[in-house]
Design a protein around this motif. Structure first.
Motif, PDB file in Angstrom:
ATOM      1  N   VAL A 165      46.870  79.011   5.669  1.00  0.00           N
ATOM      2  CA  VAL A 165      47.610  77.803   5.444  1.00  0.00           C
ATOM      3  C   VAL A 165      48.603  77.887   6.263  1.00  0.00           C
ATOM      4  N   PHE A 166      49.769  76.609   6.943  1.00  0.00           N
ATOM      5  CA  PHE A 166      50.485  76.869   7.452  1.00  0.00           C
ATOM      6  C   PHE A 166      51.402  75.763   6.348  1.00  0.00           C
ATOM      7  N   LEU A 167      52.909  75.721   7.228  1.00  0.00           N
ATOM      8  CA  LEU A 167      53.794  74.953   6.292  1.00  0.00           C
ATOM      9  C   LEU A 167      54.215  74.560   7.156  1.00  0.00           C
ATOM     10  N   SER A 168      55.230  72.977   7.825  1.00  0.00           N
ATOM     11  CA  SER A 168      56.113  72.899   8.268  1.00  0.00           C
ATOM     12  C   SER A 168      56.541  71.749   8.385  1.00  0.00           C
ATOM     13  N   ARG A 169      57.591  71.694   8.862  1.00  0.00           N
ATOM     14  CA  ARG A 169      58.978  70.684   8.539  1.00  0.00           C
ATOM     15  C   ARG A 169      59.555  70.028   9.450  1.00  0.00           C
ATOM     16  N   GLY A 170      59.579  68.626   9.224  1.00  0.00           N
ATOM     17  CA  GLY A 170      60.182  67.872  11.003  1.00  0.00           C
ATOM     18  C   GLY A 170      59.531  67.297  11.841  1.00  0.00           C
ATOM     19  N   SER A 171      59.367  66.131  12.608  1.00  0.00           N
ATOM     20  CA  SER A 171      58.704  65.769  13.303  1.00  0.00           C
ATOM     21  C   SER A 171      57.979  66.235  14.405  1.00  0.00           C
ATOM     22  N   GLY A 172      59.258  66.760  14.803  1.00  0.00           N
ATOM     23  CA  GLY A 172      59.174  67.804  16.215  1.00  0.00           C
ATOM     24  C   GLY A 172      59.399  67.380  17.394  1.00  0.00           C
ATOM     25  N   ILE A 173      60.177  66.229  17.515  1.00  0.00           N
ATOM     26  CA  ILE A 173      60.951  64.704  17.421  1.00  0.00           C
ATOM     27  C   ILE A 173      62.467  65.629  17.858  1.00  0.00           C
ATOM     28  N   PRO A 174      62.943  66.359  18.958  1.00  0.00           N
ATOM     29  CA  PRO A 174      64.161  66.781  20.000  1.00  0.00           C
ATOM     30  C   PRO A 174      65.092  65.679  18.442  1.00  0.00           C
TER      31      PRO A 174
END
Length: 807
Positions: A551-560
């Motif tokens: 399981v992984f967690l990510s926050r944000g859109s990935g756009i600089p």
């Protein structure tokens, strides 16, 4: 008193009729001048008639589209007249195809507009354009999208948005109930959402402002063009009036005769414009805007606007002819034009733009101040006055600049400068329409650029893929299609597909996640949830190590530097208990399951992708979260295509249709953003500006040809003295280029000023669209070159010794 009045009326009628006779039976030169005037006025009239037909055409198209709408916002129980409808829109080689699956509940189902019999299972009714495409060799791939389906009928005009629309209704028995993209209704066109109707444009003040200003920017130069067309051949007409003075007519009579000539040209122009309008109705009916088209029968001018055009054009033509003679003294022995030259005054020319600013400035009270009939009329009047001010200032500017040119330079330059110095009025009159058109187009471009750059369009850049050859396949919310593994397998086996990645999308929130806010009440903190294999999850985040059960967690859109990342919810803590599929959906009767976020969950960096995910994401493999726990998942697949197979996307659409007709295939390509209202309005206005420039270019060509014919004897004399033809050709180029260059400089400056004022009305920053401005000025430059090239044959023909003969 009554007798003298009748005598005066008879005199006016006699003099006007004499002018009409001169116009239609005044020899070859007179008929040629009348024909040029009629053509110029006719071109302007056809534009005005098309503008007058726009309200009826748009209203009719919107009414047809609303009448067939199946977006019902009311609860309908099954009955004899009800039926289930599912949206299956698709596309074929960049052409949109409107599709619907229909399934009756009873034996008397309601019928869509234009359909006489509801198709049964394995049947469909199609639009005429779609029937032709399916029968053509080019439609072979599209026929494969409907295996085993027979065409049993055609959709009538009342059920289509336009004559070229591709549309169909297909019968089925596989629709279960409402929800998941399926709607039950018992009447089309009922319960419309006002935001989906044609009235939505009226609720967008900025878009309305752009349309109003664009309309004024396109129609004002047409009015200027008609005024110029009435003056074609003015010098020959004035010489004929001088001959009439020689035989005893007074000045008032000559003016009435001139008015009669202008009246004849304008009436013939009205007839020419009406014939041209009937001819262009059919090409215009092929144009589609906002997925709406028109039939030729829809292109009908408004009666009141048509009557206004029919009255205004002759009246204005006569007024222009009389106004143009205010400084022309017609004597028995010749014509004197403004001798000695009168210095042009600037102060009264500035009154027009000042009045325009005075009308527009009070509208800066906010968006509500530019909505409504009176406010719209005030905006149009203010814009028109500003643009007419540009045409009024141009003669003064041209006179002030040309008068300072010295006598040096090449012979072609000297000839052009001397000609301009002798007749700056004719030169300014010829290019005033181009100046007004460019100024209006620049203002609209500046307005739209400022609105779109600061508007919601930035959000569409969030999911830009690294590979341009990608498409997205997804289902309706809560619709359970075939197993994701089967969907992926069949997509990967499709012709032209390199690879495919798929996930199940849903949402999750912490148990008892409601937090109390004294101002907003209870706020739910939700996370996007994606379940897929490691290959698919690597498309969502930067993952180095992955195995089933992770399981992984990510926050944000990935756009600089994405400003919305700061507003994303914080990541859930490992071990937190989450409610899976908490929202009410088609399976709300099922109790949502709870799931403990594993302590081994790792935080990873997000990656910009095609999938419709929020900025805080929980990424789980099937070994960690059983997909059966998701109550209302959305199946999404990212499909990578082979760039060498141009029809690969059509094969993907065919595969998706065979798997499930409710699967959607979205082509992303280089630009993920579908064209919105602002894009379409901007493109339409820019195309209209280019069309008006071409129209005015035609008038400029007629004016140049007329001036060359007027100077035929002079050109013959220059040729007799040995003047090279290339010298005279260059002089024609300079005579056209100098006024147009000054006009463009004035147009860009005034257009930017008007655009800044419009942006002030809606409180938006100024962000000029320099490429668009360059394209417009480049088009104007191309008009200069085209006019020069097309005038050279006549110039060569006039440069002959025969032109010096006289009798």
């Amino acid at each position: 008193m009554g007798e003298s009045r009748r005598h005066l009326v008879r005199r006016w009628c006699r003099d006007l009729s004499l002018g009409v006779r001169f116009a239609v039976d005044g020899g070859r030169e007179g008929r040629l001048r009348t024909a040029l005037t009629a053509l110029g006025v006719g071109l302007g009239v056809v534009i005005l008639l098309l503008a007058a037909a726009v309200p009826h055409a748009v209203a009719t198209a919107v009414a047809r589209d609303n009448a067939r709408s199946d977006r019902v916002f009311e609860d309908v129980r099954p009955n004899a007249r009800s039926l289930l409808v599912a949206e299956t829109d698709t596309a074929y080689r960049q052409q949109p195809v409107r599709g619907r699956l229909v399934q009756p509940d009873g034996d008397q189902p309601t019928l869509p507009p234009g359909v006489t019999r509801l198709p049964g299972v394995g049947e469909m009714v199609v639009s005429p354009a779609l029937a032709d495409l399916l029968a053509a060799p080019d439609g072979a791939l599209l026929r494969d999208r409907f295996p085993g389906v027979r065409v049993v009928g055609r959709i009538g005009d009342e059920g289509l948005a336009g004559p070229g629309e591709l549309a169909y209704y297909q019968g089925t028995d596989r629709l279960t109930d409402t929800g998941s993209g399926v709607t039950r209704l018992q009447g089309f066109g009922r319960g419309l959402d006002p935001h989906d109707s044609g009235e939505a444009a009226a609720e967008k003040p900025v878009l309305l402002l752009a349309v109003l200003v664009g309309s004024a920017a396109l129609l004002t130069p047409v009015a200027v063009f008609i005024a110029v067309a009435v003056r074609f051949g003015g010098e020959r007409r004035d010489r004929r009036l001088a001959a009439l003075r020689l035989v005893g007519t007074d000045r008032a009579t000559t003016r009435r005769i001139a008015a009669g000539e202008a009246l004849a040209g304008s009436l013939l122009g009205l007839l020419t414009g009406a014939l041209l309008f009937l001819a262009v109705r059919y090409p215009v009916s092929r144009i589609r805007v906002l997925n709406l088209g028109v039939f030729p029968s829809d292109v009908v001018p408004d009666p009141w606007l048509t009557a206004l055009v029919a009255v205004a054009v002759p009246v204005c033509s006569v007024g222009v002819a009389l106004f143009a003679m205010r400084r022309v003294t017609v004597e028995p022995l010749g014509v004197t034009r403004s001798a000695p030259p009168v210095r042009r005054r600037l102060w009264w020319r500035l009154l027009l733009p000042a009045a325009g600013v005075a009308l527009l400035w009070p509208k800066a009270a906010g968006d509500a101040a530019i909505v409504g009939t009176a406010a719209g009329a005030q905006v149009v009047a203010g814009t028109s006055l500003l643009l007419l001010g540009v045409a009024a200032v141009l003669p003064w500017l041209l006179d002030a600049v040309v008068s300072r040119f010295g006598g040096g330079g090449a012979p072609s330059w000297q000839l052009a400068v001397r000609r301009l110095q002798l007749s700056t009025t004719a030169a300014a009159r010829s290019v005033s329409g181009i100046t007004v058109a460019v100024a209006g187009a620049v203002a609209v471009q500046l307005l739209l650029a400022g609105v779109q750059t600061t508007g919601p369009s930035l959000g569409y850049q969030m999911y830009r893929p690294s590979d341009a050859h990608q498409v997205q396949v997804d289902t309706w919310y809560g619709h359970r299609t075939a197993s994701p593994s089967l969907v992926l397998q069949r997509l990967r086996n499709t012709t032209g597909v390199r690879n495919a990645y798929g996930v199940l999308l849903d949402s999750a929130e912490p148990v008892a996640s409601g937090r109390t806010d004294p101002d907003a009440g209870t706020v739910r903190e939700a996370y996007a949830l994606a379940v897929g294999d490691c290959g698919a999850l690597r498309r969502l985040a930067r993952i180095d190590r992955c195995a089933d059960g992770d399981v992984f967690l990510s926050r944000g859109s990935g756009i600089p530097d994405d400003p919305t990342d700061a507003e994303a919810p914080r990541l859930p803590a490992p071990g937190a208990r989450l409610v899976i599929s908490p929202d009410d959906g088609p399976e709300a009767a099922r109790t949502p399951a709870t799931w403990a976020l594993p302590h081994t969950a790792r935080t990873v960096a997000p990656r910009a992708n095609l999938f419709s995910l929020a900025q805080t994401k929980i990424l789980a493999t099937p070994g960690a979260l059983d997909p059966a726990l998701l109550r209302a998942p959305v199946t999404e697949a990212e499909v990578h295509l082979d760039p060498g197979r141009p029809d690969a996307v059509e094969h993907v659409r065919n595969t998706a249709a065979r798997i499930d007709p409710l699967l959607h295939v979205s082509v992303r390509g280089d630009d993920l953003r579908e064209p919105g209202a602002y894009d379409i309005v901007g493109s339409a206005l820019q195309a209209g500006a280019v069309g008006v420039l071409c129209l005015i270019g035609a008038g400029l060509l007629i004016s140049v040809l007329e001036q060359l014919r007027e100077r035929g004897r002079l050109l013959s004399a220059l040729d007799a003295f040995g003047t090279p033809r290339r010298t005279l050709g260059r002089s024609v180029l300079w005579q056209t280029a100098v006024p147009v260059t000054l006009g463009l400089a004035l147009a860009v400056g005034c257009g930017l000023g008007l655009g800044l004022l419009l942006l002030h009305l809606v409180s938006k920053p100024a962000l000029p669209d320099w490429p668009g401005i360059a394209a417009l000025t480049g088009t104007a430059g191309a008009v200069i070159l085209a006019v020069t090239a097309l005038s050279l044959p006549l110039l060569w023909r006039l440069m002959r010794p025969d032109g010096l003969r006289t009798e």
